[in-house]
Motif scaffolding. Sequence first.
Motif, mmCIF file in Angstrom:
data_model
loop_
_atom_site.group_PDB
_atom_site.id
_atom_site.type_symbol
_atom_site.label_atom_id
_atom_site.label_comp_id
_atom_site.label_asym_id
_atom_site.label_seq_id
_atom_site.Cartn_x
_atom_site.Cartn_y
_atom_site.Cartn_z
ATOM 1 N N ALA A 176 0.855 -1.193 0.000
ATOM 2 C CA ALA A 176 0.000 0.000 0.000
ATOM 3 C C ALA A 176 0.888 1.239 0.000
ATOM 4 C CB ALA A 176 -0.888 -0.017 1.238
ATOM 5 N N GLY A 177 0.290 2.406 -0.075
ATOM 6 C CA GLY A 177 1.049 3.649 0.022
ATOM 7 C C GLY A 177 1.401 3.926 1.473
ATOM 8 N N LYS A 178 1.797 5.162 1.735
ATOM 9 C CA LYS A 178 2.228 5.476 3.099
ATOM 10 C C LYS A 178 1.558 6.759 3.565
ATOM 11 C CE LYS A 178 6.376 5.981 5.791
ATOM 12 N NZ LYS A 178 7.698 6.542 5.813
ATOM 13 N N ASN A 179 0.881 6.689 4.706
ATOM 14 C CA ASN A 179 0.272 7.886 5.279
ATOM 15 C C ASN A 179 1.308 8.633 6.099
ATOM 16 O OD1 ASN A 179 -2.273 7.277 4.263
ATOM 17 N ND2 ASN A 179 -2.705 5.935 5.996
ATOM 18 N N ILE A 180 1.346 9.941 5.889
ATOM 19 C CA ILE A 180 2.286 10.753 6.661
ATOM 20 C C ILE A 180 1.466 11.787 7.420
ATOM 21 C CG2 ILE A 180 4.262 12.322 6.520
ATOM 22 C CD1 ILE A 180 4.644 10.856 3.644
ATOM 23 N N HIS A 181 1.491 11.647 8.749
ATOM 24 C CA HIS A 181 0.635 12.507 9.557
ATOM 25 C C HIS A 181 1.383 13.731 10.038
ATOM 26 C CE1 HIS A 181 -2.286 9.331 9.362
ATOM 27 N NE2 HIS A 181 -1.373 8.469 9.795
ATOM 28 N N GLY A 182 0.931 14.913 9.601
ATOM 29 C CA GLY A 182 1.550 16.162 10.037
ATOM 30 C C GLY A 182 0.623 16.874 11.010
ATOM 31 N N ALA A 183 1.060 18.018 11.480
ATOM 32 C CA ALA A 183 0.268 18.777 12.442
ATOM 33 C C ALA A 183 -0.991 19.346 11.779
ATOM 34 C CB ALA A 183 1.110 19.899 13.026
ATOM 35 N N GLU A 184 -0.835 19.786 10.539
ATOM 36 C CA GLU A 184 -1.934 20.451 9.842
ATOM 37 C C GLU A 184 -2.833 19.467 9.119
ATOM 38 O OE1 GLU A 184 -1.707 24.256 8.856
ATOM 39 O OE2 GLU A 184 -0.931 24.077 10.906
ATOM 40 N N ALA A 185 -2.172 18.460 8.546
ATOM 41 C CA ALA A 185 -2.939 17.548 7.711
ATOM 42 C C ALA A 185 -2.209 16.228 7.596
ATOM 43 C CB ALA A 185 -3.093 18.149 6.309
ATOM 44 N N SER A 186 -2.921 15.225 7.115
ATOM 45 C CA SER A 186 -2.277 13.951 6.812
ATOM 46 C C SER A 186 -2.096 13.863 5.306
ATOM 47 C CB SER A 186 -3.132 12.791 7.301
ATOM 48 O OG SER A 186 -3.040 12.699 8.701
ATOM 49 N N LEU A 187 -0.940 13.406 4.908
ATOM 50 C CA LEU A 187 -0.629 13.324 3.485
ATOM 51 C C LEU A 187 -0.409 11.862 3.116
ATOM 52 C CD1 LEU A 187 1.986 16.203 3.559
ATOM 53 C CD2 LEU A 187 -0.394 16.356 2.768
ATOM 54 N N VAL A 188 -0.532 11.546 1.842
ATOM 55 C CA VAL A 188 -0.291 10.176 1.401
ATOM 56 C C VAL A 188 0.754 10.167 0.292
ATOM 57 C CG1 VAL A 188 -1.378 8.007 0.756
ATOM 58 C CG2 VAL A 188 -2.777 9.826 1.739
ATOM 59 N N ASP A 189 1.723 9.277 0.449
ATOM 60 C CA ASP A 189 2.749 9.080 -0.576
ATOM 61 C C ASP A 189 2.495 7.710 -1.211
ATOM 62 O OD1 ASP A 189 4.973 8.614 -2.088
ATOM 63 O OD2 ASP A 189 6.435 8.769 -0.438
ATOM 64 N N PHE A 190 2.214 7.711 -2.516
ATOM 65 C CA PHE A 190 1.869 6.464 -3.199
ATOM 66 C C PHE A 190 3.064 5.775 -3.874
ATOM 67 C CE2 PHE A 190 -2.320 8.537 -2.959
ATOM 68 C CZ PHE A 190 -3.029 7.508 -2.335
ATOM 69 N N ASN A 191 4.270 6.260 -3.605
ATOM 70 C CA ASN A 191 5.428 5.615 -4.241
ATOM 71 C C ASN A 191 5.480 4.121 -3.950
ATOM 72 O OD1 ASN A 191 6.375 7.909 -5.442
ATOM 73 N ND2 ASN A 191 7.940 8.338 -3.896
ATOM 74 N N ARG A 192 5.074 3.751 -2.756
ATOM 75 C CA ARG A 192 5.158 2.328 -2.391
ATOM 76 C C ARG A 192 3.931 1.546 -2.849
ATOM 77 N NH1 ARG A 192 6.775 1.864 3.710
ATOM 78 N NH2 ARG A 192 4.699 1.000 3.824
ATOM 79 N N SER A 193 2.899 2.257 -3.250
ATOM 80 C CA SER A 193 1.674 1.578 -3.681
ATOM 81 C C SER A 193 1.957 0.697 -4.899
ATOM 82 C CB SER A 193 0.620 2.647 -4.030
ATOM 83 O OG SER A 193 -0.483 2.034 -4.653
ATOM 84 N N GLY A 194 1.703 -0.580 -4.771
ATOM 85 C CA GLY A 194 1.907 -1.494 -5.891
ATOM 86 C C GLY A 194 3.286 -2.142 -5.942
#
Length: 479
Positions: free
Chosen positions: A131-149
């Motif tokens: 799956a991708g990777k969730n990155i939780h910041g103070a303002e928002a959570s972001l998703v990095d899909f480099n690992r997806s697949g």
Amino acid sequence: MTAGYEAVIGLEVHAQLLTRSKLFCGCSTAFGAPANENVCPVCLGMPGVLPVLNRRAVELAVRVGLAAHCEIAQHSIFARKSYFYPDLPKGYQISQYELPVCRGGFIDLPADGGEAPQRVRLVRIHLEEDAGKNIHGAEASLVDFNRSGVPLLEIVSEPDIRSAPAAVSYLQELRALLLYLDASDVRMEEGSFRCDVNVSVRRAGSETLGVKAEIKNLNSFRFVEKAIGYEIARQIGELEAGRRVSQETMLFDPEREVTRPMRSKELAHDYRYFPEPDLPPLEIPGPLLEEIRVAMPELPAERRARYVTEGLSGYEAAVLTRDRGLADYYEATASGLRNRKSAANWVMTEVLRVVNETGRSLAKAVPSPAETGRLLAMVEGGTVSLNGAKNAFQAMCRTQQGAEATVAELGLTQVSDDAKIAEACDRVLAAEAQRVAEYRGGRDKLFGFFVGQVMKAMGGRANPRLVNEVLKRKLGEGA
Ligand code: ADP
Ligand code: MG
Ligand code: ZN
């Protein structure tokens, strides 16, 4: 462990396969790219696109399956595992469920701790996408899909493991296997080797399994060992207090070295597995299977057995083969030497010490095996003492200079010239006529004194073995 209990452990390992592109698209699998750089409509889960299976990933899965003595399914299928999470854009993960590519099999653990070798059976090995990777910041959570697949191999053991050290030994063996096969780079810190640990305890002698807890978030062998140890104690504590162990998913907290419940009632999780309609069944033709079988490299267990027949102890063989690079280094070092055991010893102490102290890779930390071999050949030939060679080796690691030059430059060359040694012995014995008489009269202890005097006379650089021989002969002569 508290007497009267037995721990039962089963491991689920996810290893990233060493392919250049992802499992179902052509995107790169390179680690460390800027977020969302290695993505395309397929691995972003856009509608209307179709997955295409990566052939290399299948070949690597088969290699691992063969090495682990699995039954390779010539016909297997992919399945959709549905769940909702922001890092899973399709809403399902393509995995394998009912018909995995490898079934059964086992991993034999080396008997390096003096205990009997142990066999850990495998349930299955299957292919799936990461799956991708969730990155939780103070303002928002972001998703990095480099690992997806990215292609993963999930390797599931039977609950055959009985202690934390045995679990680590299993992981080490699996790691070695994957490295020998070039199937994964096994970098825990980069996430290419991850491990979920299932732990339960039961009364010693009981045949039924206790309720298990699953521990996630283990990204080092040390944490695996700590987490299992903690979890075993926790569960025994529950039982001893008259409570039950509840089936839970736990997280390991590396700061406090404890496990904590993550989410309970996950038992009810229904992944709604069903066959992936966008992919045909995975067929592995007999000739391809055969091709992979004949191309199998020598595996850690085979190498260990060979080293033992070549005269190394089981422990030495286990330490050296744990890392293919180290085993290769040892073999190249030993190739020109009479005594392989001294080369093994050298690699396990001197070489590993420098690698551990500098934290650098084998290739960068120490001289080439050819150069190390030359240094050990000088020890064998008596040109340098073992201690002198240790000093020379330290210097060689810093300067990159060759063995001969370093030994000469540091003045470590040992005199093995019979005539010179005999001459020094004669001088010492002539000067110590009184003690020689005492020695011959029965004061055997004086022998060490004579050796010391000769060494001193030769500036500490005489070959001690020869000094001993020559002195014995000379002191015996006039008796
Ligand atoms: P789940 O359905 O919870 O994922 P599985 O039966 O698929 O459970 O097993 C997952 C892993 O847990 C396997 O490695 C298995 O060996 C291990 N395992 C199963 N039951 C137990 C138990 N009672 N104690 C320890 N490990 C167990
Ligand atoms: Mg499971
Ligand atoms: Zn892609």
